[in-house]
Design an enzyme around this catalytic site. Sequence first.
Site, PDB file in Angstrom:
ATOM      1  N   ILE A   1      -3.782  -2.488  -0.620  1.00 22.88           N
ATOM      2  CA  ILE A   1      -3.020  -2.976  -1.766  1.00 22.88           C
ATOM      3  C   ILE A   1      -3.266  -4.465  -1.975  1.00 22.88           C
ATOM      4  CG2 ILE A   1      -0.676  -3.498  -2.543  1.00 22.88           C
ATOM      5  CD1 ILE A   1       0.161  -0.739  -1.578  1.00 22.88           C
TER       6      ILE A   1
ATOM      7  N   SER B   1       9.343   0.315  -1.760  1.00 18.92           N
ATOM      8  CA  SER B   1       8.692   1.623  -1.713  1.00 18.92           C
ATOM      9  C   SER B   1       9.566   2.636  -2.426  1.00 18.92           C
ATOM     10  CB  SER B   1       8.507   2.067  -0.254  1.00 18.92           C
ATOM     11  OG  SER B   1       8.086   3.413  -0.168  1.00 18.92           O
TER      12      SER B   1
ATOM     13  N   TYR C   1      11.499   3.321   8.400  1.00 25.42           N
ATOM     14  CA  TYR C   1      10.770   2.898   7.215  1.00 25.42           C
ATOM     15  C   TYR C   1      11.679   2.897   5.991  1.00 25.42           C
ATOM     16  CZ  TYR C   1       6.982   2.430   3.835  1.00 25.42           C
ATOM     17  OH  TYR C   1       6.173   1.978   2.820  1.00 25.42           O
TER      18      TYR C   1
ATOM     19  N   LYS D   1      12.819  -0.486   3.846  1.00 26.71           N
ATOM     20  CA  LYS D   1      12.408  -0.658   2.454  1.00 26.71           C
ATOM     21  C   LYS D   1      13.605  -0.713   1.510  1.00 26.71           C
ATOM     22  CE  LYS D   1       8.000  -1.077   2.962  1.00 26.71           C
ATOM     23  NZ  LYS D   1       7.349  -2.350   2.613  1.00 26.71           N
TER      24      LYS D   1
END
Length: 274
Positions: A34, A163, A181, A185
């Site tokens: 990215i 995300s 995760y 996020k």
Amino acid sequence: MEYKAQQINQIKSVYDMISLKGKVAVITGGAGGIARAVSVGLAELGANIALIDIPPAEKELERNCQFLAEKYGVETIGVVGDVSDETSVLNAFAEIEEKLGTVDIVFSNAGITCAGMDDANITMDTWKKMLDVNLTGMLLVDRAGAEMMKKHGHGGAIINTASMSAHAINRRPIMTSQPGYATSKAGVMQLTKALAISYAPYGIRVNSISPGYVMSGLHNSMSQENLEYSVSTVPLKRFADLQEVVGAVVYLASDMSTYCIGTDLVFDGGYTLW
């Protein structure tokens, strides 16, 4: 104050609004897919680029910097640093200031996953590591960038990578919810909103992006079966290409988005519509 709509001859040039000529952009996780794609987009629009990543990625940083400098004629530097360590972050920004003068754009993109270790039985070491990089790292990088913008007396743009997992728990072929995760996020989204309020008086805009499944290299270790399952859960029935991230970051980095603060831009192929 007089409140009056602009006339047609007062509307600014879109080309001027999107130009980043003479700006300095810092990108963390600079060796990743990215970051690589976004660095191309920002450099093409005229920004000088500083890529930050951990020591094992130093050679990749050098290759990416060389490509950008040769193709777009911008100044580029690779900086080794750990976003989860405050001293390392401050040293990295000091090096950027010394070599490039200031910072106008921060794309705080560094993040990790811990596949196979991120479930309800996640160890405290893994949990802490994910929060240190994915959330604390965002605070440290954003704050360092904003303080430099304030020091030099100009505004700027900070874009954090959240995300779609900040909005929904991803469906998977086996029941693993990735609490580390997803939590980190989701925290990025709230951190973005809080910092947007803190830095708005200084003309510093803080926003975030929430990509869906992007073929960035992060999924290289996944089996074909799991990849196909993931695609099946997306209404558009495909992964995003790297260039589909670029437009979102360019919008938030440029004068195209000067009225956006605390915004989270979701582009996930429709995943979170379910």
